[in-house]
Design a protein around this motif. Structure first.
Motif, PDB file in Angstrom:
ATOM      1  N   ASP A 168      68.515 -19.087 -76.739  1.00  0.00           N
ATOM      2  CA  ASP A 168      69.772 -19.313 -77.466  1.00  0.00           C
ATOM      3  C   ASP A 168      70.940 -18.655 -76.736  1.00  0.00           C
ATOM      4  OD1 ASP A 168      69.336 -20.883 -79.858  1.00  0.00           O
ATOM      5  OD2 ASP A 168      68.021 -19.263 -80.512  1.00  0.00           O
ATOM      6  N   ARG A 169      72.111 -19.249 -76.931  1.00  0.00           N
ATOM      7  CA  ARG A 169      73.348 -18.704 -76.359  1.00  0.00           C
ATOM      8  C   ARG A 169      74.463 -18.870 -77.377  1.00  0.00           C
ATOM      9  NH1 ARG A 169      73.353 -20.883 -70.035  1.00  0.00           N
ATOM     10  NH2 ARG A 169      71.435 -19.787 -69.399  1.00  0.00           N
ATOM     11  N   HIS A 188      71.800 -11.375 -81.081  1.00  0.00           N
ATOM     12  CA  HIS A 188      71.391 -12.114 -79.875  1.00  0.00           C
ATOM     13  C   HIS A 188      70.867 -11.180 -78.797  1.00  0.00           C
ATOM     14  CE1 HIS A 188      73.310 -15.479 -81.869  1.00  0.00           C
ATOM     15  NE2 HIS A 188      72.790 -16.269 -80.963  1.00  0.00           N
ATOM     16  N   ALA A 193      68.718 -13.123 -76.048  1.00  0.00           N
ATOM     17  CA  ALA A 193      69.482 -14.367 -75.934  1.00  0.00           C
ATOM     18  C   ALA A 193      70.770 -14.113 -75.156  1.00  0.00           C
ATOM     19  CB  ALA A 193      69.788 -14.906 -77.332  1.00  0.00           C
TER      20      ALA A 193
END
Length: 847
Positions: A168-169, A188, A193
């Motif tokens: 994920d970003r 994150h 991430a």
């Protein structure tokens, strides 16, 4: 207390290296792996030392701020986060808490660390990790005390229900100094991430280019963000990697929740509606995306590890929502002594009135604090807003014991609306005060700024019905919207971020000063919200103060016309090159490189298009000019001797200089150098310009008039902050100007102009001439263009009449150009052409 904190809890900060070479931070120009991020964090942590100290971070959405934040957590130093763009808030909190260390972005990948003392004067509780302002109280001494466990548990809970993985970003759409924005970073980093780090707005096309380029999978939004998303056509954007969008920061209307949930399902992403508070380290509840359409009015279920209960409230059918969980704050701090305290709060009384539905979902139905008693009647401010919403009116209500104050967006019949509200809730009509505003005042988080709403009624008699209003603080957005032709002015916008430049600066400055009183020198970089907070109530004065650059532009253009009419001789054109450099540094060097480049090109267009158009007409009407003049190329192709074809030399030289510096600043290395060395950079350009000024080149080579060094001198004047720096630029001015011109008076005039820019922020102007001065300054380019065709025919009649007519013609062309270019921009908007594709966008105009 000397007990070391349990840093193992904040693994998202202390254990970065375990994610190895995975990308941790991605910007428009660079990528940083977790290993590289960990090394930078360790370096700054070592610089902070092992003795626990109180640190303040002026935080922006950049790598330096992220590194400083993680370093403070890693080294165990309690950190107070303040927005970098709120210097007043920073000063206030530094004065209140006397931190040991100040941290800020250095712009070169290395945070600036300013030690105020070698050790600490504070007693710091071992659990204390972070201090954040409560929602809407930036700069207030009342802070939320958060522990390492608070941060770790909330990051874990968020990562769990969002199913954040290493692929994920997240794009940073919110400031990291805001608890919601910070929670995106923490959750994150915890899962290895990526963070697409940017301070670009969602209305900026570069933001969406960055999302696609960096394959962002999510971004966070507050309710106001969705209004902006509608304007930019987000619904139909191709974002193949987007996995979900989160929403918090206030209630999003159920119909909008349903709309965006349907949009997400159609486009392949999920909508997570969330509920939280700074006091709960951001999140307390979330609505599973599969329920968003069906149960759009609810806040959902508690986050993992948290729980709700509803306590009865006397006299109300619904009870208060109370939250418990490991993310509940330690308590508040209102003075430095509070930093030694441990936990003083075990549960969070939210102040929200709520219901629990049979399916386990919670619904917030109002606020305990959103009730006021007016003339003995209990009034639900939320109900007032709902009554108006049913009429299709966007409104915000505030109140006191004396009156109900309501702000409504757009052009509304406030008298009729006030009567309807009064009748609906049973209040006397004089107790309801209604104000029409361009946009509701909002905080940086996107929430409605209720104190600003209440301030609309400050100082008015309770029984007085609203009447015509003079310009005041509530009109800051309207003024900027009108001057810049921008309907999307928001609380966090500044004059510069709205693409304001030196041409529109004058009109905005004059109107804002009239509305607010004396403006601060950095008003063009001050968010709308902070400008609107300034008091508009000023006593009438015989003398007004206008910024030095504005007065110099007005005086210079008048003297130029008078000199050409031969009333007397005082040449001031070269002063305007220094003013141009001064304004370029103030308006054109903020923001990221590519958006800034587009802004610079648009600014050039605002000079080139009306200039070329007028010169083309002059070419057709007279025999004095050629197509080289129309194309602004006479300075290059000649003739080299002075003829009427040199009338527009000033415009040509200005365009050449602006083209050169725009091209230079588009280069990444130059961009980095200017940010790192803001004064040394223009001084280096000054050195380059002096090569031409002193003719240190082959005299046989054709070259334009050497005015670049004056432009660079003005640039340096804008960047000189301290007395020592201003003294250095003063010395360079006194050394380089003498000997250049063939007139001592002309040299003294240029020197005085530069020194005024350096040392004097504002100059006195008779109050009755304030608007005239503003018109002349704003129209200075147009006056210069038109006066060549106006004054020759009138000089035989009256030189004074020739001057007045020349000035009036220039102002008239300014108004005409604004109307035409503004019309073209609006036509382009109606056909769907993005404003960024044309240099005519955001053309300023008089009002």
């Amino acid at each position: 207390m000397t007990t070391p904190p349990d840093l193992a809890r904040v693994a998202f900060a202390t254990d970065l290296a375990r994610h190895g070479d995975r990308p941790a931070v991605l910007t428009g120009e660079r990528a940083l792996s977790y290993r590289e991020l960990a090394e930078r964090v360790d370096d700054v942590a070592a610089r902070l030392g092992t003795e626990r100290r109180l640190a303040v971070l002026a935080a922006a959405n950049d790598i330096d701020s992220l590194v400083a934040y993680l370093a403070a957590l890693t080294a165990g130093h309690p950190l107070l986060l303040v927005p970098a763009d709120k210097p007043a808030a920073l000063d206030s909190l530094v004065a209140a808490y006397d931190p040991d260390v100040l941290l800020r972005s250095g712009g070169d990948g290395t945070p600036v660390l300013e030690e105020r003392r070698p050790g600490t004067r504070h007693e710091l509780h071992p659990d204390l990790a972070l201090l954040l302002s409560t929602s809407g109280s930036t700069g207030s001494p009342k802070l939320v005390r958060l522990s390492h466990e608070n941060l770790a548990s909330n990051a874990e809970a968020i990562a769990e229900y969002l199913a954040i993985g290493p692929d994920d970003r997240a794009a940073t759409t919110l400031p990291m100094s805001y608890c919601y924005g910070l929670s995106v970073l923490n959750s994150h980093l915890l899962r290895g991430a990526g963070l697409v780090l940017t301070d670009l707005s969602v209305v900026d096309p570069c933001f969406w280019e960055l999302l696609r380029q960096r394959r962002a999978t999510s971004f966070a939004a507050v309710p106001y963000t969705f209004d902006l998303l509608e304007r930019v056509g987000f619904e139909e954007m191709d974002l193949p990697h987007l996995r979900y969008v989160t929403q918090a920061g206030g209630r999003l209307a159920p119909e909008k929740v349903r709309h965006w949930a349907r949009t997400g399902r159609r486009r392949g992403w999920d909508l997570f509606v969330m509920y939280g508070a700074t006091e709960a380290t951001s999140r307390m509840a979330y609505l599973p995306p599969e329920l968003a359409e069906e149960r759009a009015g609810t806040i959902g279920v508690p986050i993992p590890g948290g729980a709700f209960r509803i306590d009865p409230v006397d006299g109300l059918p619904d009870g208060e929502l109370v939250y418990t969980g490991p993310n509940v704050m330690l308590g508040y701090a209102e003075r430095p002594e509070d930093l030694a305290a441990g936990r003083t709060v075990e549960e969070l009384r939210t102040g929200d009135l709520a219901r629990l539905h049979p399916d386990g979902l919670h619904e917030v139905v109002g606020r305990r604090s959103r009730f006021v008693k007016i003339v003995g009647l209990r009034v639900d401010l939320g109900q007032v807003e709902r009554i108006l919403a049913e009429l299709g009116v966007t409104a915000a209500a505030a109140g006191s014991d004396e009156r109900l104050v309501v702000a409504v967006e757009g052009e509304q019949d406030t008298s009729l609306l006030a009567k309807l509200v009064a009748e609906s809730i049973g209040l006397p009509r004089p107790a309801v005060e209604m104000h029409a505003v361009g946009q509701l005042p909002r905080l940086g988080t996107g929430k409605v700024d209720y104190p600003a709403v209440a301030a609309l009624g400050a100082g008015r008699p309770a029984a007085a019905p609203p009447g015509p209003r003079a310009e005041g603080p509530e009109d800051v957005r309207r003024i900027l919207a009108e001057v810049l032709d921008r309907p999307d002015v928001g609380d966090d916008d500044t004059f510069v971020s709205l693409d304001g430049d030196s041409l529109s600066y004058v009109a905005a400055s004059v109107r804002l000063e009239q509305a607010l009183g004396h403006l601060p020198t950095d008003w063009h970089l001050t968010p709308v919200r902070d400008l609107a907070a300034r008091s508009a109530r000023r006593p009438r004065r015989l003398v007004s103060f206008l910024e030095t650059g504005i007065v110099l532009r007005a005086v210079a253009i008048v003297l130029i016309v008078m000199t050409h009419v031969e009333l007397f001789t005082l040449q001031t054109a070269h002063v305007l090159f220094a003013v141009a450099g001064y304004n370029f540094a103030r308006f054109q060097l903020h923001g990221e490189r590519l958006p800034r480049l587009r802004r610079q090109l648009r600014s050039l267009g605002r000079i080139v298009v009306p200039s070329a158009a007028f010169i083309a007409v002059a070419h057709l009407l007279t025999d004095d000019y050629t197509w080289a003049n129309v194309l602004l190329l006479n300075g290059i192709v000649g003739p080299q001797h002075l003829t009427s074809q040199w009338h527009f030399w000033f415009v040509e030289m200005l365009v050449y200089v602006l083209l050169a510096v725009t091209a230079l600043m588009a280069l990444p290395w130059a961009d980095r150098a200017e940010r790192r060395l803001p004064l040394a950079f223009p001084l280096a350009l000054l050195a380059v310009g002096l090569v031409s000024r002193y003719d240190i080149v082959d005299p046989g080579l054709p070259k334009p008039a050497p005015v670049f060094w004056l432009f660079a001198l003005g640039w340096a004047a804008a960047r000189a902050r301290t007395v020592l720096e201003r003294s250095l630029v003063t010395l360079l001015t006194l050394l380089t100007v003498p000997g250049y011109f063939d007139s001592t008076l002309r040299e003294v005039t240029v020197i005085i102009g530069v020194l005024l820019l350096l040392w004097v922020t504002a100059l006195p102007v008779p109050a009755g001439l304030r608007r005239v001065t503003g018109w002349l300054a704003a129209a200075s380019l147009y006056i210069y263009l038109t006066h060549w065709l106006v004054y020759p025919a009138l000089v035989p009649v009256s030189p004074v009449l020739a001057v007045v007519a020349s000035l009036a013609a220039g102002v008239a062309y300014w108004v005409l150009a604004d109307r035409v270019l503004g019309g073209l921009r609006r036509a382009a908007a109606r056909t769907g052409a993005p404003a960024e594709e044309t240099p005519l966008a955001a053309t300023p105009g008089p009002r």
